[in-house]
Scaffold this motif. Structure first.
Motif, mmCIF file in Angstrom:
data_model
loop_
_atom_site.group_PDB
_atom_site.id
_atom_site.type_symbol
_atom_site.label_atom_id
_atom_site.label_comp_id
_atom_site.label_asym_id
_atom_site.label_seq_id
_atom_site.Cartn_x
_atom_site.Cartn_y
_atom_site.Cartn_z
ATOM 1 N N GLY A 44 0.682 -1.187 0.143
ATOM 2 C CA GLY A 44 -0.102 0.081 0.135
ATOM 3 C C GLY A 44 0.804 1.245 -0.119
ATOM 4 N N ALA A 45 2.117 1.211 0.223
ATOM 5 C CA ALA A 45 2.872 2.446 0.013
ATOM 6 C C ALA A 45 2.946 2.992 -1.152
ATOM 7 N N PHE A 46 3.286 4.108 -1.064
ATOM 8 C CA PHE A 46 3.224 5.186 -2.412
ATOM 9 C C PHE A 46 4.240 6.264 -2.113
ATOM 10 N N ARG A 47 4.699 6.886 -3.133
ATOM 11 C CA ARG A 47 5.596 8.038 -3.172
ATOM 12 C C ARG A 47 4.779 9.363 -3.532
ATOM 13 N N ILE A 48 5.219 10.301 -3.054
ATOM 14 C CA ILE A 48 4.652 11.735 -3.427
ATOM 15 C C ILE A 48 5.725 12.560 -4.071
ATOM 16 N N LEU A 49 5.453 12.688 -5.392
ATOM 17 C CA LEU A 49 6.401 13.338 -6.053
ATOM 18 C C LEU A 49 6.160 14.873 -6.319
ATOM 19 N N MET A 50 7.018 15.833 -5.844
ATOM 20 C CA MET A 50 6.815 17.242 -5.479
ATOM 21 C C MET A 50 7.483 17.989 -6.534
ATOM 22 N N PHE A 51 6.705 18.855 -7.173
ATOM 23 C CA PHE A 51 7.238 19.759 -8.232
ATOM 24 C C PHE A 51 6.563 21.341 -7.618
ATOM 25 N N ALA A 63 6.871 16.018 -19.298
ATOM 26 C CA ALA A 63 5.900 15.230 -20.214
ATOM 27 C C ALA A 63 6.617 13.733 -20.229
ATOM 28 N N ARG A 64 7.937 13.739 -20.556
ATOM 29 C CA ARG A 64 8.555 12.470 -20.774
ATOM 30 C C ARG A 64 8.769 11.762 -19.265
ATOM 31 N N LEU A 65 8.962 12.475 -18.350
ATOM 32 C CA LEU A 65 8.862 12.000 -16.895
ATOM 33 C C LEU A 65 7.561 11.166 -16.596
ATOM 34 N N ILE A 66 6.470 11.954 -16.866
ATOM 35 C CA ILE A 66 5.218 11.537 -16.584
ATOM 36 C C ILE A 66 4.899 10.102 -17.385
ATOM 37 N N ASP A 67 5.451 10.211 -18.604
ATOM 38 C CA ASP A 67 5.096 9.037 -19.401
ATOM 39 C C ASP A 67 5.859 7.641 -18.920
ATOM 40 N N ARG A 68 7.109 7.999 -18.547
ATOM 41 C CA ARG A 68 8.073 7.236 -17.973
ATOM 42 C C ARG A 68 7.283 6.532 -16.490
ATOM 43 N N ILE A 75 0.920 5.837 -11.794
ATOM 44 C CA ILE A 75 0.424 7.017 -11.085
ATOM 45 C C ILE A 75 -0.988 7.074 -10.674
ATOM 46 N N ILE A 76 -1.152 7.406 -9.339
ATOM 47 C CA ILE A 76 -2.442 7.149 -8.519
ATOM 48 C C ILE A 76 -3.113 8.713 -8.362
ATOM 49 N N ASP A 77 -4.011 8.921 -8.019
ATOM 50 C CA ASP A 77 -4.666 10.099 -7.933
ATOM 51 C C ASP A 77 -4.881 10.422 -6.534
ATOM 52 N N ILE A 117 -0.464 18.610 -20.300
ATOM 53 C CA ILE A 117 0.136 17.180 -19.920
ATOM 54 C C ILE A 117 -0.660 16.282 -19.200
ATOM 55 N N LEU A 118 -1.016 16.656 -18.021
ATOM 56 C CA LEU A 118 -1.825 15.626 -17.177
ATOM 57 C C LEU A 118 -3.246 15.439 -17.537
ATOM 58 N N VAL A 119 -4.169 16.333 -18.049
ATOM 59 C CA VAL A 119 -5.507 16.302 -18.476
ATOM 60 C C VAL A 119 -5.361 15.074 -19.699
#
Length: 242
Positions: A44-51, A63-68, A75-77, A117-119
């Motif tokens: 159940g662990a997850f990471r929070i990636l902060m920008f 965009a390339r990072l998100i696709d990776r 990626i979870i919401d 990018i996200l939408v």
């Protein structure tokens, strides 16, 4: 989140700081943990990636990072993150450690990144904003951001404006979640009870009034261990779920 996404240190240098010894050592330390199994996360662990701000010229990198990430851990919401925190784990989750995307400070580029990018990828993220900074305009806003976010040190790139309330409304319409980042982006450690009430309680009240719903999430400004103390944690915990 170090290792695979280390190139993000070049997307945005928070407060103008150069890469330090921790940044150089972290990939090797994390590699050692992976090899020994010491870094294995619980179910159940997850990471929070902060920008923070994403300059337009680096949106392709983002965009390339998100696709990776989509192709890798996933990626979870914010809703799934909340369920995981509450102990509700999706089936077949063993060994998976997905990522929640978040943005601090509320720069206008965050809204553009979400739209461009996200939408299109169906990704919903978590945006932490400072109501008092949003309410300022023009030079007053820029001066406050320089003083309170960058602590008086001019960043390498021009200071961009904050998302306005219309922009935040568009994020909500797109299914994203808004959290509080303090009323004025003040360091919370050592503040008086009255100042904490303004920064924590004031941010909750302002967002509740503007958005019509009380925010569940709070990210304390600056994020380092010296920026938080027991009194601030108590104030946050009394008003926010996460």
């Amino acid at each position: 989140f170090v290792g695979p996404v280390r190139p993000l240190s070049r997307l945005y240098a928070e407060n103008g700081r150069a890469m330090n010894l921790r940044d150089l050592v972290a990939p090797f330390w994390m590699a050692g943990r992976r090899l020994t199994g010491a870094g294995r996360a619980p179910a159940g662990a997850f990471r929070i990636l902060m920008f923070h701000g994403i300059p337009r010229e680096r949106s392709g990198d983002f965009a390339r990072l998100i696709d990776r990430l989509v192709a890798g851990p996933g990626i979870i919401d914010p809703e799934e993150a909340a369920r995981r925190i509450g102990g509700s784990l999706p089936a077949g989750d063993a060994g998976r450690q997905p990522v929640l995307i978040s943005f601090d400070d509320g720069f206008a580029s965050n809204g553009q990144v979400a739209l461009d990018i996200l939408v299109p990828r169906g990704i919903r993220a978590l945006f932490f904003v400072c109501p008092a900074l949003i309410d300022l305009v023009g030079a007053a806003q820029k001066e406050a951001v320089l003083r309170q976010v960058f602590r008086g040190r001019r960043p390498a790139s021009p200071i961009e404006p904050m998302l306005d309330w219309d922009g935040i409304g568009k994020l909500l319409d797109g299914g994203h979640v808004i959290g509080a980042h303090g009323m004025n982006h003040r360091r919370l450690a050592g503040l008086s009870a009255e100042a904490l009430e303004e920064e924590v309680g004031g941010a909750q009240a302002a967002l509740s009034s503007r958005l019509g719903v009380a925010p569940d999430w709070f990210a304390y400004p600056f994020g380092d261990i010296g920026a938080i103390d027991a009194a601030a944690l108590d104030a946050i915990g009394a008003r926010f779920r996460f």
